[in-house]
Scaffold this motif. Sequence first.
Motif, PDB file in Angstrom:
ATOM      1  N   PRO A  45      -8.622-123.931 -45.118  1.00  0.00           N
ATOM      2  CA  PRO A  45      -7.542-123.003 -44.781  1.00  0.00           C
ATOM      3  C   PRO A  45      -6.335-123.167 -45.703  1.00  0.00           C
ATOM      4  N   GLY A  46      -5.594-122.077 -45.864  1.00  0.00           N
ATOM      5  CA  GLY A  46      -4.389-122.138 -46.680  1.00  0.00           C
ATOM      6  C   GLY A  46      -3.922-120.755 -47.065  1.00  0.00           C
ATOM      7  N   GLY A  47      -2.719-120.687 -47.627  1.00  0.00           N
ATOM      8  CA  GLY A  47      -2.197-119.415 -48.091  1.00  0.00           C
ATOM      9  C   GLY A  47      -1.312-118.731 -47.078  1.00  0.00           C
ATOM     10  N   PRO A  48      -0.887-117.506 -47.395  1.00  0.00           N
ATOM     11  CA  PRO A  48       0.062-116.779 -46.535  1.00  0.00           C
ATOM     12  C   PRO A  48      -0.408-116.578 -45.099  1.00  0.00           C
ATOM     13  N   ALA A  49      -1.716-116.423 -44.878  1.00  0.00           N
ATOM     14  CA  ALA A  49      -2.211-116.190 -43.519  1.00  0.00           C
ATOM     15  C   ALA A  49      -1.943-117.374 -42.600  1.00  0.00           C
ATOM     16  N   GLU A  50      -1.801-118.562 -43.187  1.00  0.00           N
ATOM     17  CA  GLU A  50      -1.547-119.755 -42.383  1.00  0.00           C
ATOM     18  C   GLU A  50      -0.059-119.998 -42.181  1.00  0.00           C
ATOM     19  N   GLU A  51       0.769-119.233 -42.864  1.00  0.00           N
ATOM     20  CA  GLU A  51       2.209-119.467 -42.824  1.00  0.00           C
ATOM     21  C   GLU A  51       2.931-118.572 -41.832  1.00  0.00           C
ATOM     22  N   SER A  52       2.250-117.584 -41.277  1.00  0.00           N
ATOM     23  CA  SER A  52       2.879-116.684 -40.311  1.00  0.00           C
ATOM     24  C   SER A  52       1.881-116.318 -39.231  1.00  0.00           C
ATOM     25  N   ALA A  53       2.404-115.956 -38.060  1.00  0.00           N
ATOM     26  CA  ALA A  53       1.536-115.600 -36.934  1.00  0.00           C
ATOM     27  C   ALA A  53       0.814-114.293 -37.216  1.00  0.00           C
ATOM     28  N   PHE A  54      -0.375-114.186 -36.666  1.00  0.00           N
ATOM     29  CA  PHE A  54      -1.129-112.949 -36.834  1.00  0.00           C
ATOM     30  C   PHE A  54      -0.473-111.845 -36.014  1.00  0.00           C
ATOM     31  N   PRO A  55      -0.409-110.603 -36.523  1.00  0.00           N
ATOM     32  CA  PRO A  55       0.230-109.512 -35.768  1.00  0.00           C
ATOM     33  C   PRO A  55      -0.440-109.283 -34.424  1.00  0.00           C
ATOM     34  N   GLU A  56       0.325-109.462 -33.338  1.00  0.00           N
ATOM     35  CA  GLU A  56      -0.248-109.302 -32.005  1.00  0.00           C
ATOM     36  C   GLU A  56      -0.699-107.872 -31.752  1.00  0.00           C
ATOM     37  N   SER A  57      -0.047-106.910 -32.402  1.00  0.00           N
ATOM     38  CA  SER A  57      -0.418-105.512 -32.191  1.00  0.00           C
ATOM     39  C   SER A  57      -1.804-105.191 -32.719  1.00  0.00           C
ATOM     40  N   ASP A  58      -2.349-106.072 -33.566  1.00  0.00           N
ATOM     41  CA  ASP A  58      -3.652-105.815 -34.152  1.00  0.00           C
ATOM     42  C   ASP A  58      -4.799-106.429 -33.358  1.00  0.00           C
ATOM     43  N   THR A  59      -4.525-107.151 -32.305  1.00  0.00           N
ATOM     44  CA  THR A  59      -5.592-107.772 -31.518  1.00  0.00           C
ATOM     45  C   THR A  59      -5.400-107.528 -30.025  1.00  0.00           C
ATOM     46  N   PRO A  60      -5.227-106.273 -29.596  1.00  0.00           N
ATOM     47  CA  PRO A  60      -5.025-106.041 -28.157  1.00  0.00           C
ATOM     48  C   PRO A  60      -6.273-106.302 -27.331  1.00  0.00           C
ATOM     49  N   ARG A  61      -7.449-106.272 -27.965  1.00  0.00           N
ATOM     50  CA  ARG A  61      -8.690-106.487 -27.218  1.00  0.00           C
ATOM     51  C   ARG A  61      -9.392-107.777 -27.610  1.00  0.00           C
ATOM     52  N   GLY A  62      -8.753-108.576 -28.384  1.00  0.00           N
ATOM     53  CA  GLY A  62      -9.421-109.789 -28.811  1.00  0.00           C
ATOM     54  C   GLY A  62      -8.437-110.778 -29.386  1.00  0.00           C
ATOM     55  N   VAL A  63      -8.961-111.867 -29.925  1.00  0.00           N
ATOM     56  CA  VAL A  63      -8.151-112.931 -30.482  1.00  0.00           C
ATOM     57  C   VAL A  63      -8.700-113.275 -31.860  1.00  0.00           C
ATOM     58  N   MET A  64      -7.812-113.463 -32.841  1.00  0.00           N
ATOM     59  CA  MET A  64      -8.263-113.896 -34.158  1.00  0.00           C
ATOM     60  C   MET A  64      -8.595-115.384 -34.091  1.00  0.00           C
ATOM     61  N   PRO A  65      -9.776-115.790 -34.491  1.00  0.00           N
ATOM     62  CA  PRO A  65     -10.141-117.209 -34.394  1.00  0.00           C
ATOM     63  C   PRO A  65      -9.246-118.077 -35.277  1.00  0.00           C
ATOM     64  N   PRO A  66      -8.834-119.239 -34.805  1.00  0.00           N
ATOM     65  CA  PRO A  66      -8.069-120.164 -35.649  1.00  0.00           C
ATOM     66  C   PRO A  66      -8.917-120.637 -36.829  1.00  0.00           C
TER      67      PRO A  66
END
Length: 229
Positions: free
Chosen positions: A146-167
């Motif tokens: 893991p690394g990079g910008p995706a690890e530096e900010s929270a995932f947009p909650e508006s994009d996962t109303p029916r699920g969860v992005m896996p850590p």
Amino acid sequence: MVRNATDRSPVSRRGFLRTAGAATAGLLAARPVTAQSGGGATHTVTMATDRGSFYFDPVGLRVEPGDTVEWVNESGQHSVTAYTEDNPRYNGGRRIPEAAASWDSGVFEEEGATFSYTFEAPGTYDYYCIPHKTLGMVGRVVCGSPGGPAEESAFPESDTPRGVMPPSATIVEEGSLEWPYVPTTDHGGPPTLFWGGVGAVGATSAYLFSVYDRASGRYEYPDLPSDDE
């Protein structure tokens, strides 16, 4: 009866061809699939629509640098689009490594359509489907670690109303996570949490009922006449 060499030849040739064919098929089946461009392994992710659900499967995947992911449109109309500022329907921050090239497959309308991307730069890659991003059709690939910008900010909650992005750590540990991803907790996961909640509600209700029952006075002794009366 003794067969001569002429009698045995056709049978032997057929048997040899069958044996050789089976051995060749076995070797081909055992051979790992490799990407032509990078020389690494090829992984398949399906894109699907199923009774109102829109998803990538697996939703989380770990690859090595040089590996290729091929997305296959199994049903519905979908795209494979990286979270970068230049892609449609996203104006947030970059969610793939800085050294990685962005991608956008465009929306597939036919079943069986494919799109491939070779991962070179290590890090975390988040991607989405243009028509169904806000319905939770998102995915994550971890290349190497893991690394990079995706690890530096929270995932947009508006994009996962029916699920969860896996850590990312879970993806690295498991290697591949099927859709839907359901996170577990130290309390034993959703089933244990459910029954634990039911037990807590039941215990609270019983306690309140006992307090009310005692306050009603039904357990107080009646006034008894004294011996002098």
